[in-house]
Design a protein around this motif. Sequence first.
Motif, PDB file in Angstrom:
ATOM      1  N   HIS A  70       0.815  -1.214   0.000  1.00 52.73           N
ATOM      2  CA  HIS A  70       0.000   0.000   0.000  1.00 52.73           C
ATOM      3  C   HIS A  70       0.850   1.266   0.000  1.00 52.73           C
ATOM      4  CE1 HIS A  70      -3.843  -1.931   0.111  1.00 52.73           C
ATOM      5  NE2 HIS A  70      -3.575  -2.605   1.220  1.00 52.73           N
ATOM      6  N   LEU A  71       1.960   1.247   0.699  1.00 54.78           N
ATOM      7  CA  LEU A  71       2.834   2.422   0.681  1.00 54.78           C
ATOM      8  C   LEU A  71       3.544   2.559  -0.662  1.00 54.78           C
ATOM      9  CD1 LEU A  71       4.397   2.518   4.265  1.00 54.78           C
ATOM     10  CD2 LEU A  71       2.831   4.166   3.231  1.00 54.78           C
ATOM     11  N   ALA A  72       3.814   1.443  -1.327  1.00 53.58           N
ATOM     12  CA  ALA A  72       4.469   1.507  -2.644  1.00 53.58           C
ATOM     13  C   ALA A  72       3.575   2.226  -3.645  1.00 53.58           C
ATOM     14  CB  ALA A  72       4.805   0.098  -3.134  1.00 53.58           C
ATOM     15  N   TRP A  73       2.290   1.802  -3.741  1.00 51.90           N
ATOM     16  CA  TRP A  73       1.419   2.460  -4.723  1.00 51.90           C
ATOM     17  C   TRP A  73       1.049   3.870  -4.290  1.00 51.90           C
ATOM     18  CZ3 TRP A  73      -3.324   4.415  -3.640  1.00 51.90           C
ATOM     19  CH2 TRP A  73      -4.080   3.860  -2.602  1.00 51.90           C
ATOM     20  N   LEU A  74       0.874   4.082  -2.981  1.00 51.32           N
ATOM     21  CA  LEU A  74       0.538   5.420  -2.504  1.00 51.32           C
ATOM     22  C   LEU A  74       1.673   6.400  -2.779  1.00 51.32           C
ATOM     23  CD1 LEU A  74      -1.447   7.248  -0.952  1.00 51.32           C
ATOM     24  CD2 LEU A  74      -0.300   6.537   1.165  1.00 51.32           C
ATOM     25  N   SER A  75       2.901   5.958  -2.569  1.00 50.90           N
ATOM     26  CA  SER A  75       4.063   6.815  -2.829  1.00 50.90           C
ATOM     27  C   SER A  75       4.173   7.171  -4.309  1.00 50.90           C
ATOM     28  CB  SER A  75       5.343   6.109  -2.377  1.00 50.90           C
ATOM     29  OG  SER A  75       5.312   5.827  -1.009  1.00 50.90           O
ATOM     30  N   PHE A  76       3.990   6.170  -5.157  1.00 52.22           N
ATOM     31  CA  PHE A  76       4.056   6.424  -6.597  1.00 52.22           C
ATOM     32  C   PHE A  76       2.909   7.320  -7.039  1.00 52.22           C
ATOM     33  CE2 PHE A  76       3.972   4.439 -11.081  1.00 52.22           C
ATOM     34  CZ  PHE A  76       4.845   5.395 -11.557  1.00 52.22           C
ATOM     35  N   MET A  77       1.737   7.165  -6.419  1.00 49.69           N
ATOM     36  CA  MET A  77       0.585   7.973  -6.791  1.00 49.69           C
ATOM     37  C   MET A  77       0.800   9.453  -6.458  1.00 49.69           C
ATOM     38  SD  MET A  77      -3.413   7.722  -5.594  1.00 49.69           S
ATOM     39  CE  MET A  77      -3.091   8.556  -4.046  1.00 49.69           C
ATOM     40  N   VAL A  78       1.267   9.740  -5.228  1.00 49.47           N
ATOM     41  CA  VAL A  78       1.461  11.150  -4.858  1.00 49.47           C
ATOM     42  C   VAL A  78       2.627  11.747  -5.636  1.00 49.47           C
ATOM     43  CG1 VAL A  78       0.429  10.803  -2.584  1.00 49.47           C
ATOM     44  CG2 VAL A  78       2.908  10.608  -2.837  1.00 49.47           C
TER      45      VAL A  78
ATOM     46  N   ALA B 122       6.426  10.483   2.331  1.00 47.16           N
ATOM     47  CA  ALA B 122       7.845  10.127   2.485  1.00 47.16           C
ATOM     48  C   ALA B 122       8.152   9.759   3.932  1.00 47.16           C
ATOM     49  CB  ALA B 122       8.730  11.284   2.031  1.00 47.16           C
ATOM     50  N   GLY B 123       7.571  10.488   4.859  1.00 43.36           N
ATOM     51  CA  GLY B 123       7.741  10.167   6.283  1.00 43.36           C
ATOM     52  C   GLY B 123       7.170   8.809   6.632  1.00 43.36           C
ATOM     53  N   LEU B 124       6.002   8.491   6.063  1.00 45.55           N
ATOM     54  CA  LEU B 124       5.400   7.176   6.299  1.00 45.55           C
ATOM     55  C   LEU B 124       6.303   6.061   5.782  1.00 45.55           C
ATOM     56  CD1 LEU B 124       1.632   7.777   5.371  1.00 45.55           C
ATOM     57  CD2 LEU B 124       2.650   7.646   7.650  1.00 45.55           C
ATOM     58  N   ASP B 125       6.843   6.248   4.575  1.00 45.76           N
ATOM     59  CA  ASP B 125       7.728   5.238   4.001  1.00 45.76           C
ATOM     60  C   ASP B 125       8.898   4.926   4.925  1.00 45.76           C
ATOM     61  OD1 ASP B 125       6.247   5.009   1.682  1.00 45.76           O
ATOM     62  OD2 ASP B 125       7.412   6.501   0.590  1.00 45.76           O
ATOM     63  N   PHE B 126       9.490   5.963   5.459  1.00 45.02           N
ATOM     64  CA  PHE B 126      10.714   5.793   6.231  1.00 45.02           C
ATOM     65  C   PHE B 126      10.457   5.228   7.626  1.00 45.02           C
ATOM     66  CE2 PHE B 126      14.352   7.150   8.793  1.00 45.02           C
ATOM     67  CZ  PHE B 126      15.403   6.736   7.991  1.00 45.02           C
TER      68      PHE B 126
END
Length: 505
Positions: free
Chosen positions: A33-41, A205-209
């Motif tokens: 979910h973070l992968a697609w959300l990051s690419f989306m934003v 980006a903060g969520l990813d890290f």
Amino acid sequence: MQIFAKNLLIDQHGKATNFKLHSLQFPHMRALHLAWLSFMVAFMSWYAIPPIVYHIAEDLGISTVEIYDSNMAAVSITIIARLVVGPLCERFGPRRVMALILICGSIPCGMTGLITNGAGLIGLRCVIGILGATFVPCQFWTTQMFSPSVLGTANALSAGWGNMGAGITYLLMPAIYDGILSHTTNEIAWRTTFIIPCCICLFVAGLDFFVATDTPHGDWLKLRNEEENKTSKTTSESSSTTEKEKVVVSTTISVEKGALTDIEKVGEKGVLANVEDTESLQGVKKNESAKDALIGFGRVLIKPPVLIMIVHYACSFGTELAVDNVIGQVFREKFELDNSTASYIGSVFGLLNIISRLSGGLFSDYLGKRFQMPGRILAHCTCMTLEGVFLIGFSFGLINMHSAIILMIFFSFFVQAVCGSTFGIVPFIDPLNNGKIMGIVGAGGNLGGLIFNLMFREFAGDFETAFLCLGCIALGSGLLGNAILRVQGKMIWHIFSDNHPVPTL
């Protein structure tokens, strides 16, 4: 294969063999979910300018040619960025690379309000274009988390939902602009609008890290350090071990055998063989030097399957990038619509990614289970053929708005489905160099976007001819490329000659 499974199933390598989409279960589903959300934003910020560029041009006196040049600038820098990001993912892991790109690309997006002329617009969009490189850690991340049997679906889902950012930005940016404009002037409205996507990117980006991890086994750098220590200790204790006896760490299982229990061993020449009690395969060339990475790039680039995938991704994702830049303009100029209405219609093109790219991945996995690699190639060939047919149809359908919208929906679906079927094949070409291949093929998509943006510029409003050329290129390269494509020693023609096991349901 279950998309909304009640329980997440894990194979012996720690990778998920199904999906629990309604969950944020750590680490697999949270990473997905973070992968697609990051690419989306990232896509939102990358394409934040085109939906309201008409208002910017009106205020600053920017010419149409400069707008087309800015479209090409936004795509061209991503070619280089994706090539660089592939090895970075192999060395530092997808999570850190994703967060870094979001931070570095979102800040210039937030500074869009500072531009004063066409040259400034071109330069700024060139820098913002590094956000397109988030595609590589997006695909690399899901490859670490999911089993080869569902990899086409996982990659298509993460990239497809990420590509929705283009459609969302065609809805979001005009709405934000109109909301601000109701309280102030045009100049202040468009200059303020870009702060919103910038802040969204920084938050993600903060969520990813902080809330995710790189692999099912933990943090990438920690695992790399453990491997270094283990390798050093093993070398000192057993110097007589030959190279042929060493198990090379791999990103993914490279040959589809139909059974999830297969583990692969790579010998001195890279020839794969089944072994029974081998350690789980977890990473890929995490300690590779810059020199070795550069040499590896050259070796990977000359592989015929990689070259074919570059062309095919250029014809799919490259087409998508080019159309994202002009689709609002097509409906505004051909049917004399206002900018907001044309943008809302154009948003349908990007929003279809919610099902289209995923459908390509599902189709690839389905035929892959029935016919192994020849099935994946057949799925890819089918999607590319239909992409070309409907692009050609759209070129003749621009005489009527309703037919144009319907044909746009169809060609959009198959353009994006081809993106999904492409990355249903890519992870199996050379698993030891997955990061490099994903970066190279991803860069090929942006190269296609650059070429097709240039084509739209040269045709200068003759959208019928431009889309006709797009369709012919996609159709021709799809039929020819898939006819000669060979992956793992298999071609599409082997679907008629090989004995394929009956898939278990």
